[in-house]
Write a protein that holds these residues in place. Sequence first.
Motif, PDB file in Angstrom:
ATOM      1  N   GLU A  76      42.100 -38.683 127.900  1.00 23.78           N
ATOM      2  CA  GLU A  76      41.831 -40.062 127.482  1.00 23.78           C
ATOM      3  C   GLU A  76      43.092 -40.909 127.396  1.00 23.78           C
ATOM      4  O   GLU A  76      43.003 -42.137 127.395  1.00 23.78           O
ATOM      5  CB  GLU A  76      41.145 -40.062 126.115  1.00 23.78           C
ATOM      6  CG  GLU A  76      39.842 -39.292 126.085  1.00 23.78           C
ATOM      7  CD  GLU A  76      39.340 -39.067 124.663  1.00 23.78           C
ATOM      8  OE1 GLU A  76      39.642 -39.890 123.772  1.00 23.78           O
ATOM      9  OE2 GLU A  76      38.660 -38.049 124.444  1.00 23.78           O
TER      10      GLU A  76
ATOM     11  N   ALA B 262      46.484 -44.047 133.546  1.00 24.04           N
ATOM     12  CA  ALA B 262      45.522 -44.683 134.449  1.00 24.04           C
ATOM     13  C   ALA B 262      44.153 -44.833 133.778  1.00 24.04           C
ATOM     14  O   ALA B 262      43.239 -45.390 134.367  1.00 24.04           O
ATOM     15  CB  ALA B 262      45.386 -43.869 135.742  1.00 24.04           C
ATOM     16  N   CYS B 263      44.014 -44.357 132.538  1.00 25.46           N
ATOM     17  CA  CYS B 263      42.748 -44.454 131.800  1.00 25.46           C
ATOM     18  C   CYS B 263      42.702 -45.753 130.998  1.00 25.46           C
ATOM     19  O   CYS B 263      43.706 -46.171 130.413  1.00 25.46           O
ATOM     20  CB  CYS B 263      42.604 -43.292 130.817  1.00 25.46           C
ATOM     21  SG  CYS B 263      42.463 -41.671 131.565  1.00 25.46           S
ATOM     22  N   GLU B 264      41.527 -46.340 130.953  1.00 23.33           N
ATOM     23  CA  GLU B 264      41.309 -47.514 130.114  1.00 23.33           C
ATOM     24  C   GLU B 264      41.534 -47.110 128.653  1.00 23.33           C
ATOM     25  O   GLU B 264      41.072 -46.065 128.209  1.00 23.33           O
ATOM     26  CB  GLU B 264      39.871 -48.002 130.307  1.00 23.33           C
ATOM     27  CG  GLU B 264      39.559 -49.306 129.642  1.00 23.33           C
ATOM     28  CD  GLU B 264      40.222 -50.500 130.316  1.00 23.33           C
ATOM     29  OE1 GLU B 264      40.545 -51.454 129.599  1.00 23.33           O
ATOM     30  OE2 GLU B 264      40.414 -50.463 131.546  1.00 23.33           O
ATOM     31  N   GLY B 265      42.260 -47.899 127.903  1.00 22.49           N
ATOM     32  CA  GLY B 265      42.469 -47.635 126.479  1.00 22.49           C
ATOM     33  C   GLY B 265      43.489 -46.563 126.152  1.00 22.49           C
ATOM     34  O   GLY B 265      43.556 -46.102 125.017  1.00 22.49           O
ATOM     35  N   TRP B 266      44.302 -46.156 127.127  1.00 17.21           N
ATOM     36  CA  TRP B 266      45.249 -45.057 126.896  1.00 17.21           C
ATOM     37  C   TRP B 266      46.245 -45.363 125.782  1.00 17.21           C
ATOM     38  O   TRP B 266      46.649 -44.463 125.049  1.00 17.21           O
ATOM     39  CB  TRP B 266      45.964 -44.667 128.187  1.00 17.21           C
ATOM     40  CG  TRP B 266      46.964 -45.655 128.720  1.00 17.21           C
ATOM     41  CD1 TRP B 266      46.719 -46.683 129.574  1.00 17.21           C
ATOM     42  CD2 TRP B 266      48.367 -45.684 128.456  1.00 17.21           C
ATOM     43  NE1 TRP B 266      47.872 -47.363 129.857  1.00 17.21           N
ATOM     44  CE2 TRP B 266      48.911 -46.771 129.187  1.00 17.21           C
ATOM     45  CE3 TRP B 266      49.227 -44.907 127.678  1.00 17.21           C
ATOM     46  CZ2 TRP B 266      50.260 -47.096 129.150  1.00 17.21           C
ATOM     47  CZ3 TRP B 266      50.577 -45.234 127.647  1.00 17.21           C
ATOM     48  CH2 TRP B 266      51.084 -46.317 128.375  1.00 17.21           C
ATOM     49  N   ARG B 267      46.623 -46.611 125.625  1.00 16.67           N
ATOM     50  CA  ARG B 267      47.609 -46.958 124.591  1.00 16.67           C
ATOM     51  C   ARG B 267      47.075 -46.645 123.193  1.00 16.67           C
ATOM     52  O   ARG B 267      47.807 -46.164 122.329  1.00 16.67           O
ATOM     53  CB  ARG B 267      48.002 -48.425 124.724  1.00 16.67           C
ATOM     54  CG  ARG B 267      48.779 -48.734 125.993  1.00 16.67           C
ATOM     55  CD  ARG B 267      48.863 -50.250 126.233  1.00 16.67           C
ATOM     56  NE  ARG B 267      49.528 -50.572 127.472  1.00 16.67           N
ATOM     57  CZ  ARG B 267      48.916 -50.663 128.652  1.00 16.67           C
ATOM     58  NH1 ARG B 267      47.615 -50.453 128.753  1.00 16.67           N
ATOM     59  NH2 ARG B 267      49.603 -50.956 129.735  1.00 16.67           N
ATOM     60  N   ASP B 268      45.795 -46.914 122.962  1.00 16.74           N
ATOM     61  CA  ASP B 268      45.194 -46.622 121.657  1.00 16.74           C
ATOM     62  C   ASP B 268      45.148 -45.120 121.401  1.00 16.74           C
ATOM     63  O   ASP B 268      45.333 -44.671 120.268  1.00 16.74           O
ATOM     64  CB  ASP B 268      43.790 -47.217 121.563  1.00 16.74           C
ATOM     65  CG  ASP B 268      43.814 -48.737 121.527  1.00 16.74           C
ATOM     66  OD1 ASP B 268      44.812 -49.313 121.049  1.00 16.74           O
ATOM     67  OD2 ASP B 268      42.830 -49.351 121.991  1.00 16.74           O
TER      68      ASP B 268
ATOM     69  N   THR C  12      54.249 -47.602 130.436  1.00 18.92           N
ATOM     70  CA  THR C  12      53.552 -48.679 131.136  1.00 18.92           C
ATOM     71  C   THR C  12      54.307 -49.010 132.411  1.00 18.92           C
ATOM     72  O   THR C  12      53.702 -49.179 133.482  1.00 18.92           O
ATOM     73  CB  THR C  12      53.419 -49.924 130.234  1.00 18.92           C
ATOM     74  OG1 THR C  12      52.605 -49.590 129.108  1.00 18.92           O
ATOM     75  CG2 THR C  12      52.792 -51.094 130.986  1.00 18.92           C
TER      76      THR C  12
ATOM     77  N   GLU D 189      52.870 -48.631 136.253  1.00 17.47           N
ATOM     78  CA  GLU D 189      52.742 -49.807 137.117  1.00 17.47           C
ATOM     79  C   GLU D 189      52.955 -49.420 138.573  1.00 17.47           C
ATOM     80  O   GLU D 189      52.342 -49.979 139.470  1.00 17.47           O
ATOM     81  CB  GLU D 189      53.756 -50.884 136.718  1.00 17.47           C
ATOM     82  CG  GLU D 189      53.367 -51.663 135.504  1.00 17.47           C
ATOM     83  CD  GLU D 189      54.423 -52.673 135.098  1.00 17.47           C
ATOM     84  OE1 GLU D 189      55.506 -52.733 135.713  1.00 17.47           O
ATOM     85  OE2 GLU D 189      54.153 -53.414 134.144  1.00 17.47           O
TER      86      GLU D 189
ATOM     87  N   THR E 293      46.729 -45.838 139.756  1.00 21.25           N
ATOM     88  CA  THR E 293      45.561 -44.954 139.809  1.00 21.25           C
ATOM     89  C   THR E 293      45.988 -43.491 139.895  1.00 21.25           C
ATOM     90  O   THR E 293      45.241 -42.653 140.395  1.00 21.25           O
ATOM     91  CB  THR E 293      44.658 -45.303 141.011  1.00 21.25           C
ATOM     92  OG1 THR E 293      45.433 -45.182 142.213  1.00 21.25           O
ATOM     93  CG2 THR E 293      44.106 -46.712 140.898  1.00 21.25           C
TER      94      THR E 293
END
Length: 169
Positions: free
Chosen positions: A44, A48-54, A85, A89, A93
């Motif tokens: 998670e 490349a996963c949505e919300g990885w920072r959280d 990050t 960049e 993906t």
Amino acid sequence: MKKTLTTTAAALTITSAAASNANSQDRTSVETQNVETVMTLFNEGWGACEGWRDVWRATMAPEFRSIFHSHQAVEGIEDSIAFNTGLFEGFPTLAVAVEDVVAEGNTVVVRARLTGTHDGPFLGVPPSGQTVNVPDVTLFKLADHKVVEMRYFTDLVAVMTAIGALPDS
């Protein structure tokens, strides 16, 4: 005594689900919880996963530090997120396939394979459109089931050669 777990990646996607469950009877409860924390990062918290920072904010200790190859340590969760990050960049993906997980006490080591296309700037190299497929090893140190240190080693020579930053040898 080292406890080793081996999984085989069937595809170039995150394939670590079995890694957190297999051979758990050979691990202490601390080792099992530490592997679960690390596998959460791969499942998670991959860039490349949505919300990885959280996910990073939830799994990293306040004193967290990350070390990418021989670069100076990046101290703190937010600075580490900013640094990573920048890495993602270049390969937005990028897929990770976990191949091995070794846990001993508060240390977890993950061997994986990274595959992706260089679609953005990476360590000063403009996008090349080239694909990379390289090995990666990450060493995690944990305390109270939170990651306090992450050291990751990717075959940067292979990456930089693949994206045209170094000549083929």
